[in-house]
Design a protein around this motif. Structure first.
Motif, PDB file in Angstrom:
ATOM      1  N   ALA A   1      50.941   5.970 -43.228  1.00 38.27           N
ATOM      2  CA  ALA A   1      49.279   6.250 -43.548  1.00 38.27           C
ATOM      3  C   ALA A   1      49.035   7.102 -44.825  1.00 38.27           C
ATOM      4  O   ALA A   1      48.156   6.930 -45.498  1.00 38.27           O
ATOM      5  N   ALA A   2      49.561   8.180 -45.134  1.00 37.71           N
ATOM      6  CA  ALA A   2      49.469   9.049 -46.227  1.00 37.71           C
ATOM      7  C   ALA A   2      49.594   8.430 -47.260  1.00 37.71           C
ATOM      8  O   ALA A   2      48.304   8.519 -48.329  1.00 37.71           O
ATOM      9  N   LEU A   3      50.432   7.374 -47.906  1.00 35.24           N
ATOM     10  CA  LEU A   3      50.508   6.500 -48.853  1.00 35.24           C
ATOM     11  C   LEU A   3      49.189   5.781 -49.292  1.00 35.24           C
ATOM     12  O   LEU A   3      48.930   5.422 -50.221  1.00 35.24           O
ATOM     13  N   THR A   4      48.507   5.306 -48.070  1.00 31.68           N
ATOM     14  CA  THR A   4      47.550   4.529 -48.281  1.00 31.68           C
ATOM     15  C   THR A   4      46.278   5.264 -48.346  1.00 31.68           C
ATOM     16  O   THR A   4      45.001   4.895 -48.201  1.00 31.68           O
ATOM     17  N   GLY A   5      46.346   6.625 -48.015  1.00 31.71           N
ATOM     18  CA  GLY A   5      45.101   7.373 -47.989  1.00 31.71           C
ATOM     19  C   GLY A   5      44.002   7.409 -49.130  1.00 31.71           C
ATOM     20  O   GLY A   5      42.805   7.518 -48.979  1.00 31.71           O
ATOM     21  N   PHE A   6      44.611   7.097 -50.558  1.00 31.40           N
ATOM     22  CA  PHE A   6      43.547   6.953 -51.629  1.00 31.40           C
ATOM     23  C   PHE A   6      42.586   5.632 -51.224  1.00 31.40           C
ATOM     24  O   PHE A   6      41.654   5.773 -51.922  1.00 31.40           O
ATOM     25  N   TRP A   7      42.807   4.847 -50.435  1.00 29.23           N
ATOM     26  CA  TRP A   7      42.075   3.781 -50.250  1.00 29.23           C
ATOM     27  C   TRP A   7      41.552   3.852 -48.791  1.00 29.23           C
ATOM     28  O   TRP A   7      40.284   4.036 -48.905  1.00 29.23           O
ATOM     29  N   THR A   8      42.253   4.154 -47.776  1.00 30.88           N
ATOM     30  CA  THR A   8      41.555   4.267 -46.277  1.00 30.88           C
ATOM     31  C   THR A   8      40.815   5.294 -46.081  1.00 30.88           C
ATOM     32  O   THR A   8      39.546   5.299 -45.367  1.00 30.88           O
ATOM     33  N   VAL A   9      40.893   6.707 -47.139  1.00 29.85           N
ATOM     34  CA  VAL A   9      40.062   7.858 -46.673  1.00 29.85           C
ATOM     35  C   VAL A   9      38.688   7.441 -46.874  1.00 29.85           C
ATOM     36  O   VAL A   9      37.656   7.651 -46.121  1.00 29.85           O
TER      37      VAL A   9
END
Length: 641
Positions: free
Chosen positions: A226-234
């Motif tokens: 989840a953290a790795l995708t944060g740049f997109w998901t947040v």
């Protein structure tokens, strides 16, 4: 053992390469959505990898990859730069298309061969995964022919995720270091596969040893992913009000019944899967725990899909539509059926003849329906050179370059490639490449799109309701929410002015119904390049022009609130003479500026708090993953010492 698996893989690979050459070849495929997907790759290469990077070319501007999974475009950019740009952008796209076609068959083969211990036993399931279609977005028809390539790549990553988990499932120890990045890649490539991926990880944890560490290890890998995708998901979650859910598909019970009635292979696959689900297992046997995970995955993902359909969608939660989530259930069915085929093939003295017989049966059973796509028909897989000649696109691009300043409005999203009236007939959205080919911004001319400006063109308002109708169903029938023959010139011109439209492209077959362009005081017929007819303003219309990266300039009009003829987004700021100007979202989803007496307004676009928090989250996730990977490598080293 490796040599035996390679020998078993050879016929699958030979068949896949032959199909890819016949269907894709070396020329760019332009059926349906492919030109738009190529444009997204071009967008990443030219505008950079930030998901919120502004795409000025479509729909009065849009952060193109903030609200569309960027994984496929990122993979293309990595390949393009990894070859030191020796692969052009179109060639890169074509290479990725070959990979996307072959990938589900190859990853399914690898995981089934690992679990079953024999490549030949894995071959029937891998063949079905390679050729499967059945109306799914990830199948050959949806994921290769019509251009939903990201869905197919994410589909192929699910067996790869299972493959990385097999050693942990069977032998215990720390969760494999690749599990988190693969899970993150699935989210970035097609989030609709996330429910199946999470279910897979949780089921693996259920049977893995040692039991005491399962919850902690599983929670850790999910958190890191989840953290790795944060740049997109947040920023995606923070900016959801500025996009529109695409809810034009629906999973229905009659459609499921029809699949059984018209596709004989589906009940056979289900029977093989049921055989695996209810089989008794000694979990101490080799591969038994992994088989248990595969067996349980199918009913779990079916249950998740039904929950999505009957509980979440009626509440208006349509961001993970059930008709896309169901693709994970189809793949779980294929994996379980592949195990069933493998068990049946074990009854043969030599597994190779049994596998080939099983493949022959799947081919025969698929003929009455569309479960498998076994061979392409050349006419249904149009390539760029012939389509360019047939549509005289060179003449169209030249005419657009000469048009007055402003955007180009396409009355249709695409161009039909065969005669007929059915909305779903073979067509192309090649006009989506207009910004690439001419440097001119466009409105419409692309596939069904989630931007507020697209909603305005489709239904006449930019409200927050989901877009529920495929644009192909509107082509040649309506525009701005009105039937073509009921759209008057005054209404048309008001929309065109707000959107900054200086030229309109109409198909010649639509002209008799598009009454808004008859005796229009603003737009006059200028050029005809069959099948296209071009209407232009006598003079241009001012739209923002980019003066530097992240900076646009537009002429101010009036002292009150005025439209910048640009899509509104929270990352915009307006300045004049060193003073920041108030901005707001207009009724039609456009950016309005209170310019006062300023004659020129500078618009500045850049990341805000949500985007920066997402980047920080991804950086933390990357550090956490690296620390876990290094720690795992250090543990065996200490034990050897």
């Amino acid at each position: 053992m490796v040599r035996g698996r390679l020998l078993a893989l050879a016929p699958l690979l030979a068949y896949g390469l032959a199909f890819a050459w016949a269907a894709l070849g070396a020329s760019l495929l332009v059926a349906d959505d492919h030109p738009g997907q190529l444009y997204r790759l071009w967008h990443v290469v030219t505008r950079g990898p930030a998901p919120w990077a502004w795409n000025a070319g479509w729909w009065t501007g849009y952060p193109e990859l903030q609200f569309y999974p960027p994984g496929f475009a990122y993979a293309g950019a990595l390949l393009h730069y990894g070859t030191l740009t020796s692969l052009s952008i179109p060639a890169t796209y074509q290479t990725l298309l070959w990979i996307a076609y072959l990938a589900p068959g190859l990853t399914t083969f690898l995981v089934l061969a690992r679990i079953l211990g024999n490549g030949w036993l894995a071959l029937p399931g891998a063949f079905v995964a390679l050729t499967f279609s059945a109306g799914t977005a990830s199948g050959v028809e949806g994921g290769v022919h019509t251009g939903m390539v990201g869905a197919r790549l994410a589909w192929a990553l699910l067996p790869l995720l299972l493959l990385t988990l097999v050693r942990w499932i069977e032998g215990g120890g720390p969760l494999p270091r690749l599990a988190a990045p693969i899970l993150a890649a699935i989210v970035l490539t097609h989030p609709a596969q996330l429910p199946a991926a999470v279910a897979l990880v949780l089921l693996a944890a259920q049977v893995a040893e040692p039991r005491g560490a399962r919850v902690r290890v599983t929670a850790g890998v999910l958190a890191v992913a989840a953290a790795l995708t944060g740049f997109w998901t947040v920023p995606l979650l923070a900016r959801l009000p500025h996009t529109r859910a695409l809810a034009w598909g629906e999973l229905t019970f009659p459609a499921a019944v029809d699949a059984f009635a018209r596709q004989p292979l589906v009940p056979v696959l289900l029977a093989c899967a049921v055989l695996v689900v209810f089989a008794r297992r000694d979990l101490s046997a080799s591969g038994a725990r992994s088989e248990a995970v595969v067996a349980r995955l199918f009913p779990v993902v079916v249950a998740v899909t039904l929950l999505d359909r009957v509980a979440l969608e009626p509440l208006g939660i349509r961001w993970l539509p059930a008709d896309r989530v169901v693709d994970g259930a189809w793949l779980a069915l294929i994996l379980a059926a592949g195990l069933g085929w493998g068990r049946l093939c074990r009854r043969f003295t030599r597994p190779a003849p049994g596998a080939l017989i099983a493949i022959g049966l799947t081919v025969l059973l698929s003929i009455p329906g569309t479960t498998l796509v076994l061979w392409p028909r050349a006419a249904e897989w149009p390539k760029l050179p012939a389509t360019e000649r047939g549509l005289r696109l060179g003449d169209l691009w030249a005419a657009i370059r000469r048009a007055p300043e402003g955007r180009v409005l396409f009355a249709r999203s695409g161009v039909p490639l065969v005669h007929g009236t059915a909305w779903y007939r073979l067509h192309t959205h090649l006009t989506a490449l207009t910004p690439m080919m001419t440097g001119r911004e466009i409105v419409n001319g692309t596939f069904t799109h989630p931007s507020p400006a697209a909603a305005l063109v489709y239904r006449g308002d930019a409200g927050r309701a989901a877009i529920t109708t495929l644009v192909e169903r509107l082509d040649g029938r309506s525009l701005f929410g009105r039937p073509l023959d009921a759209l008057d010139a005054t209404t048309f011109n008001s929309y065109a002015d707000r959107l900054g439209v200086a030229a309109v492209i109409v198909l010649d077959e639509d002209l008799p119904r598009l009454r808004a362009l008859e005796d229009n005081a603003v737009f006059a017929r200028r050029v005809a390049t069959p099948p296209f007819v071009l209407f232009e303003r006598s003079t241009g219309i001012a739209i923002p022009r980019e003066t530097a990266p992240g900076r646009w300039q537009v002429a101010a009009s009036g002292e009150g609130w005025a439209s910048a003829r640009l899509a509104y987004y929270p990352l915009w700021e307006a300045h004049a003479g060193g003073t920041r100007l108030p901005v707001r979202r207009g009724e039609w989803g456009d950016l309005e500026v209170l310019a006062g007496r300023a004659t020129t307004v500078e618009l500045v676009y850049g990341a805000a708090l949500a985007e920066k928090l997402g980047l920080a989250m991804s950086a933390a996730g990357l550090l956490a993953w690296a620390a876990l990977a290094l720690r795992r490598r250090a543990i065996p080293a200490r034990s050897r010492g």
